[in-house]
Design a protein around this motif. Sequence first.
Motif, mmCIF file in Angstrom:
data_model
loop_
_atom_site.group_PDB
_atom_site.id
_atom_site.type_symbol
_atom_site.label_atom_id
_atom_site.label_comp_id
_atom_site.label_asym_id
_atom_site.label_seq_id
_atom_site.Cartn_x
_atom_site.Cartn_y
_atom_site.Cartn_z
ATOM 1 N N LEU A 1 -8.201 6.761 -9.820
ATOM 2 C CA LEU A 1 -7.456 5.659 -9.198
ATOM 3 C C LEU A 1 -6.952 6.063 -7.818
ATOM 4 C CD1 LEU A 1 -5.349 4.477 -12.248
ATOM 5 C CD2 LEU A 1 -7.102 3.150 -11.099
ATOM 6 N N THR B 1 2.930 1.623 -3.291
ATOM 7 C CA THR B 1 2.046 2.014 -4.394
ATOM 8 C C THR B 1 1.628 3.470 -4.232
ATOM 9 O OG1 THR B 1 1.190 -0.214 -4.565
ATOM 10 C CG2 THR B 1 -0.139 1.503 -5.542
ATOM 11 N N ALA C 1 0.834 -1.203 0.000
ATOM 12 C CA ALA C 1 0.000 0.000 0.000
ATOM 13 C C ALA C 1 0.864 1.246 0.000
ATOM 14 C CB ALA C 1 -0.931 -0.010 1.210
ATOM 15 N N VAL D 1 2.315 6.217 -7.068
ATOM 16 C CA VAL D 1 1.212 6.838 -7.797
ATOM 17 C C VAL D 1 1.138 8.335 -7.475
ATOM 18 C CG1 VAL D 1 -1.282 6.839 -8.120
ATOM 19 C CG2 VAL D 1 -0.057 4.694 -8.003
ATOM 20 N N PRO E 1 -9.731 5.818 -4.468
ATOM 21 C CA PRO E 1 -9.789 4.605 -3.636
ATOM 22 C C PRO E 1 -8.427 4.248 -3.051
ATOM 23 C CG PRO E 1 -9.991 4.042 -5.956
ATOM 24 C CD PRO E 1 -10.058 5.530 -5.872
ATOM 25 N N LEU E 2 -7.359 4.631 -3.748
ATOM 26 C CA LEU E 2 -6.024 4.297 -3.245
ATOM 27 C C LEU E 2 -5.767 4.982 -1.901
ATOM 28 C CD1 LEU E 2 -3.212 3.047 -3.648
ATOM 29 C CD2 LEU E 2 -2.548 5.124 -4.836
ATOM 30 N N SER F 1 -7.601 3.361 0.719
ATOM 31 C CA SER F 1 -7.082 2.022 1.048
ATOM 32 C C SER F 1 -5.827 2.115 1.899
ATOM 33 C CB SER F 1 -6.790 1.240 -0.230
ATOM 34 O OG SER F 1 -5.516 1.563 -0.747
ATOM 35 N N VAL F 2 -5.004 3.147 1.666
ATOM 36 C CA VAL F 2 -3.717 3.184 2.362
ATOM 37 C C VAL F 2 -3.919 3.293 3.870
ATOM 38 C CG1 VAL F 2 -1.594 4.472 2.689
ATOM 39 C CG2 VAL F 2 -2.448 4.073 0.409
#
Lengths: 404, 461
Positions: B229, B169, B166, B173, B232-233, B236-237
Motif C-alpha cells: 500500500l 494519509t 495525501a 500510514v 503507490p502511496l 502519489s504523495v
Amino acid sequence: MAIKIKEFINRLKEYNTTWKTEPRSGQLHSISVLFDTPDQIIEAAKATANAGYKKFDVFTPYPVHGMDEAMKMKESKIGWIALLAGITGAITALLMIGWMGGIDYKNIIGGKPFFALPGSIPITFELTVLFSALVTTAAMVALFNKLPWTSNPLHETPFMKSVTSDKFGLVIEAADKHFDERNVENFLGQLHGHSIEKVYYPIPDVGKTKTPVFDLKFMGVIAVTAILTAIASYAVLNKVLYTQPFNWMWEQPRLNPQAQSNFFGDGFGMRMPVEGTVARGFIPYEYKGMPDSVIKLLANPLALTEEVIQRGKVKFDIFCSPCHGYYGQGDGRLKGQFPNPPTLHSEKVRNWQDGNIYNVITNGQNVMPAYDKSVAREDRWAIIHYIRVLQRSQNAKDTDLEGK
Amino acid sequence: MSFDSTYTKELPLVESKTSFSEIDNVIAAPMESKPGKTWFLLLALSVTMLLFGAVCLGLTFWFGIGLWGNNQPVGWAFDITNFVFWIGIGHAGTLISAILFLLRQRWRTAIARFAEAMTIFAVMTAGIFPLIHVGRPWLAGYLLPYPNQNNVWPNFYSPLMWDVFAVSTYLTVSFVFWYIGLVPDFATLRDRTKAGIKKALFTILSLGWRNSNRHWQHYERTYLILAGLSTPLVLSVHTIVSFDFAVSVIPGWHTTIFPPYFVAGAVFSGFGMVSTVLIFVRKVFHMEHIITVNHLEKMNKILLATGSIVGYAYAMEFFIAWYSGNPFEMFVFINRAFGPYAWAYWTMISCNVIFPQLFWFKKIRRAIPVTLVIVILVNVGMWFERFVIIVTSLHRDFLPSSWGMFVPTLYDTGILIGSFGLFFTLVLLFARTLPVISIAEIKAVVPGAQPTHKHHTNGQH
C-alpha cells in the motif's frame, strides 16, 4: 471507613506483588522447551505437528523461513481484510465527494460538473490506502493475534526472555486435546532441546476485590486527568483562542463610525469631506440667500401622485412632525424642549410657492436647522406635496364635500 | 521478511558473524547508557535552532505573515519551498522500507528503521508550512470535510485539498508502518528491562507481543500488505504535491513532467538526508559492522540514479520550453538560467547534477568523507531546486509592470533554520529512546539466521 480504605489499598498492593511472585501457584498453562538454532526449531515444530498436537506454538526472535509449513499452518487470510477495507475506503470517498459536492452543496468550480470523476481520483486513492492500512493493521493486532494482551502466562518467564532475544522456543499448551503432563515432557525431552519448564498461571490473591480498575491511585490519576483535560479544553476553546494572536477579524486596525481616534487632532474618528468636495451626482443649490421673489420660481419637479404623497408622508412623519406635529399645526411632541414652530396652515405659508418651502427646508429659518444633509432632495419635494395635502385637509371648504 | 536469498549472491549484510544477543546489546546500547557530550552538544545546537525558529514563528503569528519577504508577484516563497523540501526528504524512508522491501533488497534492513523515523519527522516538519502559509493556522480545521457552522463543504477538485488528504494519509500510514515494525523490538526491550516506568512503557507499547509464530504469520503478511500500500502511496504523495504546481497555468509550473520529476527529486533528496544522518549515527553509536560501507555504497548508487533522472528532467524542461514554441514558457526558462536568480539555478545544477556524477567511481562511492560532502551538497541542491521552481516562475509575471524580486527576511530564514532544528531534535531524541535499527529484522539477515532446509535444497547460507 478509613480503616476499610486502608485495607482495600493493602489488598491492591498485594495484588500487584503476588502477580509477579515466583513460583506461581496456579494451574498448569503449558510446557516449554528451548532450542539454539533455527534448524533445530524447524525439526522440533515438524515433529510436534506430526505428533498430532494442535495447541502448540513456536517462538522465534524473528520470523523463521519455512516455519508455517513445518507447523502445518493455514495461510493468513488477512489479505481479504485489506481488500475489503480498501474497497470500503474507495466507496466512502466517492460517496462523500459525490454527496458533498454534487448534491448537498453544489458549487460551480471551473465549469466542471458538480461531480467529476477525474478530479475525485486523488482523494479516492488516498482514502483507499488509508482505510486499508488502518483496518488491516488493527485486524492483525486485535482480530488475528488477539492483542494487546499483556497478562499471558508466558510473559515474565525465563522462557519469554530467551525467545525475545536469542533462543528458539516451543510450547505445548495444557489446553490441547492430547495433553498429558508426563507424555508431553517425555516427548519434548526427545527433541534435543534444553530448559524444559512448566509454565503455571499466576493466581492473583486479591481478596474480595477482583479488578485493579478500582485502585485509588489509578482512579485518582484518571480523575485528575479528566479535570485537567476539561479545564484545558475550556481554556483553549473559550479563552486562549480569543486572545492575540488568534485573530478572528473581529478587531481590525480601522476607524469605526462614531468612534474616537487619537490620530486626528480633534479626537474624532469620522472626518468631514475636504472643503468644496462635491458628491457624485450632486447639483449645488443655487438659490441660497436669494430673495423670495426669485426663489418662488423654483418649481416642484415631482408629479403629484399618490406614491409621491405617501413618500412625503413617511418623510414628514420622520423629520418634520417632531416639531411641526403630524398635521403641521405646530404642536410637536417635544413638550417645550425646543421652541414650537408656527403652524403650517397660516396664510403666509399657504400662499408660499413650493420653492419658498423648499428653501426653508434646505437652509433652515430662525431656529429651524437646515435639512439639506439629512433629507434627500427628492424627499424634500415629496414632503412639500404632502404639506399641500395637509393644508388642503385642514382648510377644507364646504364645496369640497360636493362630489364631482 | 520471508523470502529466499539463494538466488542472489550478495555481500554479507552484517559484517562478521554477530550473535543475536550481541545485536540486542549494540542496538539497545544508546537507550541503556547515559548519552555522551557529543550528543548533548548536538542536541543543544538543534534545540537552539528550533527555539530560534519558534520565536520567528511566534512573531509571525503575532504580527502576521507580512513579516516574510513574500510579495506580489512572489506569493509563494520560503514557506512552500520548505514544505516541498521536507515532504521530499520524507520519501526516502518509505522508499527504503516499502519499495526496497518489495524488491527483495535485503540490505535495506539496517537502515530502514532510521529512514522510516526520518520520514515521520520530515512529514511532521513539512506539515507546519502549509498551515503557517495560510496566515491563520488555527482555522486550518476548515480544510477537513466535517459539518461545520459554515454549512460549506471543501472543494474536492482543488490540488490543495488533494494535498491535505495525501499528506495526512502519508503521515498516518508511515506512522503505522513504523510502529508495527517496532512492536517486536519493544517486546525484546521489555524483556531486557528489569523494572520501572521504562518497563511499563515497553509493556504497553509492545502490546504483549510474544514472538509467537502464529503471530508472526499474520504480522509478516500485514507488513507485506502495508509495503504494497505504501509503494503507490509514496508515489502519489509527491505526484499530488507536484499537482499544486502542474495544475496551475503559470509558465514554468504547467508541465506534465512534474509528477515523475518530483518523485525522483524527492527520493534523491531523501536519500541524501538519510545518508547524511546515518554517516554520523554509525560512527557515534559504533554500528559500523551493521550499517556497513556496502550500505552507503548502495545508497550512493541510488543517489547517482535519481540524480541523473533529475538532471534529465531539468534538460527536458528546457527542451519542451523551446519545442512548445510558447514565448512565455521560453522566457521563464531563459530567465531561470540567466536572470537575476541565475546563481540559485546554477547552485541547483551543480549540486544535483554535476557532483553526484562522481559516484560513477567506486572509490568515491566507498569513501565516506567524500560521500558526506556530496550528500550535504545534494540536500542544498534539492532545497534550491524547489526555490528555483517557485520563485523564478513567479517573480517575472506576464507583464513587465508586474515584475518583482523576492528577498527573504530574517523571519523567513529563521523559520527555515527552525525547521532543521525541529527535525534534528526529533532525530536525536529518537536515536536515544527507540531502537534505531530493527532488532528482529537484522537478526533475520545475520549469516546462519535462517534454516538450511537440508531436506529440499542444497542451498547455501
